[in-house]
Scaffold this motif. Sequence first.
Motif, PDB file in Angstrom:
ATOM      1  N   GLU A 145       0.618  -1.131   0.119  1.00  0.00           N
ATOM      2  CA  GLU A 145      -0.124   0.040  -0.059  1.00  0.00           C
ATOM      3  C   GLU A 145       0.817   1.234  -0.132  1.00  0.00           C
ATOM      4  OE1 GLU A 145      -3.394   0.147   2.391  1.00  0.00           O
ATOM      5  OE2 GLU A 145      -3.523   2.258   2.367  1.00  0.00           O
ATOM      6  N   LYS A 146       1.938   1.255   0.671  1.00  0.00           N
ATOM      7  CA  LYS A 146       2.939   2.110   0.900  1.00  0.00           C
ATOM      8  C   LYS A 146       3.491   2.467  -0.391  1.00  0.00           C
ATOM      9  CE  LYS A 146       6.114   3.459   4.378  1.00  0.00           C
ATOM     10  NZ  LYS A 146       6.978   2.862   5.499  1.00  0.00           N
ATOM     11  N   GLN A 147       4.087   1.429  -1.084  1.00  0.00           N
ATOM     12  CA  GLN A 147       4.653   1.495  -2.518  1.00  0.00           C
ATOM     13  C   GLN A 147       3.577   2.104  -3.562  1.00  0.00           C
ATOM     14  OE1 GLN A 147       5.922  -2.564  -3.117  1.00  0.00           O
ATOM     15  NE2 GLN A 147       8.085  -2.129  -1.990  1.00  0.00           N
ATOM     16  N   VAL A 148       2.436   1.623  -3.707  1.00  0.00           N
ATOM     17  CA  VAL A 148       1.364   2.001  -4.462  1.00  0.00           C
ATOM     18  C   VAL A 148       0.972   3.633  -4.264  1.00  0.00           C
ATOM     19  CG1 VAL A 148      -0.711   1.989  -5.437  1.00  0.00           C
ATOM     20  CG2 VAL A 148       0.492  -0.095  -4.955  1.00  0.00           C
ATOM     21  N   ARG A 149       0.807   3.901  -3.165  1.00  0.00           N
ATOM     22  CA  ARG A 149       0.196   5.241  -2.669  1.00  0.00           C
ATOM     23  C   ARG A 149       1.370   6.288  -2.940  1.00  0.00           C
ATOM     24  NH1 ARG A 149      -4.358   6.256  -0.112  1.00  0.00           N
ATOM     25  NH2 ARG A 149      -5.762   4.551   0.667  1.00  0.00           N
ATOM     26  N   ARG A 150       2.514   5.974  -2.493  1.00  0.00           N
ATOM     27  CA  ARG A 150       3.730   6.734  -2.536  1.00  0.00           C
ATOM     28  C   ARG A 150       4.064   6.988  -4.026  1.00  0.00           C
ATOM     29  NH1 ARG A 150       7.154   6.386   2.900  1.00  0.00           N
ATOM     30  NH2 ARG A 150       5.274   6.804   4.273  1.00  0.00           N
ATOM     31  N   GLU A 186      -5.048 -12.856  -4.398  1.00  0.00           N
ATOM     32  CA  GLU A 186      -5.219 -12.032  -3.318  1.00  0.00           C
ATOM     33  C   GLU A 186      -4.657 -10.542  -3.407  1.00  0.00           C
ATOM     34  OE1 GLU A 186      -3.607 -13.595   0.066  1.00  0.00           O
ATOM     35  OE2 GLU A 186      -5.012 -12.338   1.594  1.00  0.00           O
ATOM     36  N   VAL A 187      -3.301 -10.369  -3.590  1.00  0.00           N
ATOM     37  CA  VAL A 187      -2.640  -9.068  -3.721  1.00  0.00           C
ATOM     38  C   VAL A 187      -3.315  -8.383  -4.749  1.00  0.00           C
ATOM     39  CG1 VAL A 187      -0.402  -8.230  -4.117  1.00  0.00           C
ATOM     40  CG2 VAL A 187      -0.741 -10.104  -2.587  1.00  0.00           C
ATOM     41  N   ASP A 193      -8.522  -2.728  -5.377  1.00  0.00           N
ATOM     42  CA  ASP A 193      -9.488  -2.024  -4.407  1.00  0.00           C
ATOM     43  C   ASP A 193      -8.394  -0.679  -4.065  1.00  0.00           C
ATOM     44  OD1 ASP A 193     -11.132  -3.708  -4.596  1.00  0.00           O
ATOM     45  OD2 ASP A 193     -10.443  -4.684  -2.502  1.00  0.00           O
ATOM     46  N   LEU A 194      -7.356  -0.534  -3.898  1.00  0.00           N
ATOM     47  CA  LEU A 194      -6.536   0.620  -3.568  1.00  0.00           C
ATOM     48  C   LEU A 194      -6.594   1.390  -4.786  1.00  0.00           C
ATOM     49  CD1 LEU A 194      -4.711   1.700  -1.397  1.00  0.00           C
ATOM     50  CD2 LEU A 194      -2.793   0.184  -2.367  1.00  0.00           C
ATOM     51  N   LEU A 195      -6.463   0.923  -6.048  1.00  0.00           N
ATOM     52  CA  LEU A 195      -6.400   2.112  -7.022  1.00  0.00           C
ATOM     53  C   LEU A 195      -7.809   2.614  -7.331  1.00  0.00           C
ATOM     54  CD1 LEU A 195      -4.774  -0.405  -9.715  1.00  0.00           C
ATOM     55  CD2 LEU A 195      -3.768   1.656  -8.799  1.00  0.00           C
ATOM     56  N   GLN A 197      -9.552   3.572  -4.807  1.00  0.00           N
ATOM     57  CA  GLN A 197      -9.668   4.727  -3.962  1.00  0.00           C
ATOM     58  C   GLN A 197      -8.841   5.866  -4.412  1.00  0.00           C
ATOM     59  OE1 GLN A 197      -8.204   3.479  -0.099  1.00  0.00           O
ATOM     60  NE2 GLN A 197      -9.172   1.605  -0.233  1.00  0.00           N
ATOM     61  N   LEU A 198      -7.875   5.656  -5.071  1.00  0.00           N
ATOM     62  CA  LEU A 198      -7.082   6.688  -5.824  1.00  0.00           C
ATOM     63  C   LEU A 198      -7.406   7.303  -6.984  1.00  0.00           C
ATOM     64  CD1 LEU A 198      -3.455   5.014  -5.376  1.00  0.00           C
ATOM     65  CD2 LEU A 198      -4.349   6.771  -3.927  1.00  0.00           C
ATOM     66  N   PHE A 199      -8.314   6.627  -7.932  1.00  0.00           N
ATOM     67  CA  PHE A 199      -8.889   6.886  -9.005  1.00  0.00           C
ATOM     68  C   PHE A 199     -10.225   6.699  -9.303  1.00  0.00           C
ATOM     69  CE2 PHE A 199      -4.283   5.314 -10.221  1.00  0.00           C
ATOM     70  CZ  PHE A 199      -3.572   6.346 -10.101  1.00  0.00           C
ATOM     71  N   GLU A 200     -10.840   6.852 -10.171  1.00  0.00           N
ATOM     72  CA  GLU A 200     -12.196   6.478 -10.287  1.00  0.00           C
ATOM     73  C   GLU A 200     -12.320   5.020 -10.323  1.00  0.00           C
ATOM     74  OE1 GLU A 200     -14.632   8.367 -13.739  1.00  0.00           O
ATOM     75  OE2 GLU A 200     -13.491  10.069 -13.148  1.00  0.00           O
ATOM     76  N   LYS A 201     -13.252   4.429 -10.169  1.00  0.00           N
ATOM     77  CA  LYS A 201     -13.537   3.009 -10.154  1.00  0.00           C
ATOM     78  C   LYS A 201     -13.423   2.566 -11.400  1.00  0.00           C
ATOM     79  CE  LYS A 201     -15.937  -0.269  -7.037  1.00  0.00           C
ATOM     80  NZ  LYS A 201     -16.919  -0.746  -6.630  1.00  0.00           N
ATOM     81  N   GLY A 202     -13.975   3.134 -12.470  1.00  0.00           N
ATOM     82  CA  GLY A 202     -14.000   2.480 -13.703  1.00  0.00           C
ATOM     83  C   GLY A 202     -12.706   2.477 -14.328  1.00  0.00           C
TER      84      GLY A 202
END
Length: 250
Positions: A145-150, A186-187, A193-195, A197-202
């Motif tokens: 999550e840290k690697q993706v968010r940052r 799983e990952v 799911d994280l994406l 939160q960051l961008f539009e669901k579509g």
Amino acid sequence: MARTPLIAGNWKMHKTVSEAVALARAVAAAADKRSDREVMIAPPATALSAVSGAVRGSRLILAGQNVAWEKKGAFTGEIAPAMLSDCGCAMAIIGHSERRHIFGEDNAMINRRIKGAMAHGLIPILCVGETLDEREADQTMTVLEKQVRRGLAGINIVAGDKLLLAYEPVWAIGTGRTASSAQAQEVHGHIRDLLAQLFEKGIAAEIRILYGGSVKPDNAAELMARPDVDGALVGGAALEAESFAGIINF
Ligand code: PGA
């Protein structure tokens, strides 16, 4: 939503120019037979120009193994985004675990590289992955999550085909030890799911998430069958035409 699978070969520090041209020609021939999937290779920078000439007109996509964030200047050892485009590249691998762990690249630098690539029309492939210690300490999703968010901080994606991610568990790279398809799914599901939160669901639903780490012809199909595994980033098995074709044709 259907995501076109991408089979990507990361050649790392392998192949002279003549070896690279021969392998790229064979891979292009395999790619041209499969209109239902995309095939990418990332040769060493020294071979990009020759490879680009050799596979022109084929469906094969070229990528850089890394990319700088500045247009030009005093950055010894780095390659500017426009230099990759000039050599026929459409994509750039960014944040590969070897860059993070051997060369000390951190999330902030990786974020700059992604922004630089996007600003110049290259499609970044952001690589993320946990070490064995992190997995055993139940830190996998925290680290990812840290690697993706940052890595994606301050970046807005307006179309799902402008960014790819690659989940590459560090313990599976070059070790012959693959994540099980269930572990990968799983990952990948968490990353999607994280994406969202960051961008539009579509948009999150359109972004391809590749799996990397000891992908071989005999385990590719099982991994690719998982709903959120949208392709593979292949190291060792991409260095030889026959084994890479076996993965392309999973
Ligand atoms: P591997 O490498 O297939 O040799 O494990 C994968 C990668 O580093 O992208």
